[in-house]
Scaffold this motif. Structure first.
Motif, PDB file in Angstrom:
ATOM      1  N   UNK A   1       0.829  -1.197   0.000  1.00 27.81           N
ATOM      2  CA  UNK A   1       0.000   0.000   0.000  1.00 27.81           C
ATOM      3  C   UNK A   1       0.869   1.255   0.000  1.00 27.81           C
ATOM      4  N   UNK A   2       2.011   1.204   0.681  1.00 34.00           N
ATOM      5  CA  UNK A   2       2.880   2.371   0.768  1.00 34.00           C
ATOM      6  C   UNK A   2       3.464   2.720  -0.601  1.00 34.00           C
ATOM      7  N   UNK A   3       3.821   1.709  -1.378  1.00 34.00           N
ATOM      8  CA  UNK A   3       4.378   1.959  -2.706  1.00 34.00           C
ATOM      9  C   UNK A   3       3.329   2.596  -3.611  1.00 34.00           C
ATOM     10  N   UNK A   4       2.106   2.118  -3.515  1.00 34.98           N
ATOM     11  CA  UNK A   4       1.012   2.652  -4.329  1.00 34.98           C
ATOM     12  C   UNK A   4       0.763   4.129  -4.024  1.00 34.98           C
ATOM     13  N   UNK A   5       0.733   4.484  -2.742  1.00 40.81           N
ATOM     14  CA  UNK A   5       0.497   5.885  -2.387  1.00 40.81           C
ATOM     15  C   UNK A   5       1.692   6.745  -2.778  1.00 40.81           C
ATOM     16  N   UNK A   6       2.911   6.196  -2.682  1.00 32.99           N
ATOM     17  CA  UNK A   6       4.086   6.955  -3.123  1.00 32.99           C
ATOM     18  C   UNK A   6       4.014   7.257  -4.614  1.00 32.99           C
ATOM     19  N   UNK A   7       3.604   6.281  -5.399  1.00 33.12           N
ATOM     20  CA  UNK A   7       3.480   6.490  -6.842  1.00 33.12           C
ATOM     21  C   UNK A   7       2.427   7.551  -7.141  1.00 33.12           C
ATOM     22  N   UNK A   8       1.304   7.493  -6.440  1.00 32.19           N
ATOM     23  CA  UNK A   8       0.250   8.487  -6.665  1.00 32.19           C
ATOM     24  C   UNK A   8       0.685   9.889  -6.258  1.00 32.19           C
ATOM     25  N   UNK A   9       1.438   9.996  -5.159  1.00 28.82           N
ATOM     26  CA  UNK A   9       1.941  11.307  -4.737  1.00 28.82           C
ATOM     27  C   UNK A   9       2.910  11.852  -5.785  1.00 28.82           C
ATOM     28  N   UNK A  10       3.783  11.011  -6.305  1.00 27.44           N
ATOM     29  CA  UNK A  10       4.732  11.451  -7.329  1.00 27.44           C
ATOM     30  C   UNK A  10       4.005  11.900  -8.595  1.00 27.44           C
ATOM     31  N   UNK A  11       2.971  11.160  -8.984  1.00 30.02           N
ATOM     32  CA  UNK A  11       2.179  11.560 -10.153  1.00 30.02           C
ATOM     33  C   UNK A  11       1.472  12.895  -9.937  1.00 30.02           C
ATOM     34  N   UNK A  12       0.941  13.097  -8.742  1.00 28.44           N
ATOM     35  CA  UNK A  12       0.257  14.360  -8.444  1.00 28.44           C
ATOM     36  C   UNK A  12       1.243  15.527  -8.456  1.00 28.44           C
ATOM     37  N   UNK A  13       2.435  15.313  -7.923  1.00 31.01           N
ATOM     38  CA  UNK A  13       3.457  16.371  -7.943  1.00 31.01           C
ATOM     39  C   UNK A  13       3.892  16.654  -9.379  1.00 31.01           C
ATOM     40  N   UNK A  40      -3.630  22.616 -10.713  1.00 33.68           N
ATOM     41  CA  UNK A  40      -2.696  22.719  -9.583  1.00 33.68           C
ATOM     42  C   UNK A  40      -3.442  22.516  -8.270  1.00 33.68           C
ATOM     43  N   UNK A  41      -4.600  23.159  -8.142  1.00 34.69           N
ATOM     44  CA  UNK A  41      -5.383  23.022  -6.910  1.00 34.69           C
ATOM     45  C   UNK A  41      -5.851  21.584  -6.710  1.00 34.69           C
ATOM     46  N   UNK A  42      -6.308  20.936  -7.778  1.00 31.53           N
ATOM     47  CA  UNK A  42      -6.784  19.554  -7.675  1.00 31.53           C
ATOM     48  C   UNK A  42      -5.632  18.609  -7.316  1.00 31.53           C
ATOM     49  N   UNK A  43      -4.482  18.810  -7.922  1.00 29.84           N
ATOM     50  CA  UNK A  43      -3.328  17.958  -7.625  1.00 29.84           C
ATOM     51  C   UNK A  43      -2.848  18.165  -6.194  1.00 29.84           C
ATOM     52  N   UNK A  44      -2.874  19.405  -5.733  1.00 30.86           N
ATOM     53  CA  UNK A  44      -2.477  19.690  -4.355  1.00 30.86           C
ATOM     54  C   UNK A  44      -3.432  19.005  -3.376  1.00 30.86           C
ATOM     55  N   UNK A  45      -4.729  19.055  -3.682  1.00 24.13           N
ATOM     56  CA  UNK A  45      -5.710  18.364  -2.834  1.00 24.13           C
ATOM     57  C   UNK A  45      -5.472  16.857  -2.835  1.00 24.13           C
ATOM     58  N   UNK A  46      -5.125  16.304  -3.985  1.00 20.96           N
ATOM     59  CA  UNK A  46      -4.845  14.866  -4.069  1.00 20.96           C
ATOM     60  C   UNK A  46      -3.644  14.499  -3.206  1.00 20.96           C
ATOM     61  N   UNK A  48      -2.576  16.085  -0.532  1.00 20.87           N
ATOM     62  CA  UNK A  48      -2.985  16.193   0.868  1.00 20.87           C
ATOM     63  C   UNK A  48      -3.825  14.995   1.301  1.00 20.87           C
ATOM     64  N   UNK A  49      -4.756  14.578   0.465  1.00 19.21           N
ATOM     65  CA  UNK A  49      -5.596  13.424   0.796  1.00 19.21           C
ATOM     66  C   UNK A  49      -4.755  12.160   0.927  1.00 19.21           C
ATOM     67  N   UNK A  50      -3.797  11.980   0.032  1.00 17.95           N
ATOM     68  CA  UNK A  50      -2.932  10.801   0.112  1.00 17.95           C
ATOM     69  C   UNK A  50      -2.057  10.813   1.360  1.00 17.95           C
ATOM     70  N   UNK A  51      -1.559  11.984   1.730  1.00 19.14           N
ATOM     71  CA  UNK A  51      -0.754  12.071   2.949  1.00 19.14           C
ATOM     72  C   UNK A  51      -1.599  11.807   4.193  1.00 19.14           C
ATOM     73  N   UNK A  52      -2.817  12.307   4.211  1.00 17.93           N
ATOM     74  CA  UNK A  52      -3.725  12.029   5.328  1.00 17.93           C
ATOM     75  C   UNK A  52      -4.035  10.538   5.395  1.00 17.93           C
ATOM     76  N   UNK A  53      -4.239   9.917   4.236  1.00 20.07           N
ATOM     77  CA  UNK A  53      -4.492   8.481   4.193  1.00 20.07           C
ATOM     78  C   UNK A  53      -3.307   7.694   4.754  1.00 20.07           C
TER      79      UNK A  53
END
Length: 66
Positions: A1-13, A40-46, A48-53
């Motif tokens: 699960x950690x790898x998946x969220x890391x990939x999503x955070x990198x994609x959002x950035x 930019x706003x949508x990616x920033x929200x994504x 934040x949501x991933x970090x909270x998760x």
């Protein structure tokens, strides 16, 4: 699960960086710049949501250890 969220955070950035390149700083509220601001706003929200998760999963793991 950690790898998946890391990939999503990198994609959002990456999307944030891409949308920054689309901004027209002379006319920031016209044309494609508005779409870039929304992206930019949508990616920033994504991010934040991933970090909270991720934090909630850490808390869940610690409470299950006890």
């Amino acid at each position: 699960m950690k790898i998946f969220t890391n990939i999503l955070v990198i994609l959002a950035i990456a999307l944030i960086l891409f949308n920054v390149t689309l901004l027209d700083f002379r006319n920031p509220f016209q044309g494609d710049s508005v779409v870039a601001f929304i992206g930019i706003a949508a990616s920033f929200c994504a991010v934040m949501i991933l970090l909270i998760f991720r934090i909630s999963k850490r808390i869940e793991e610690k409470t299950n250890e006890k």
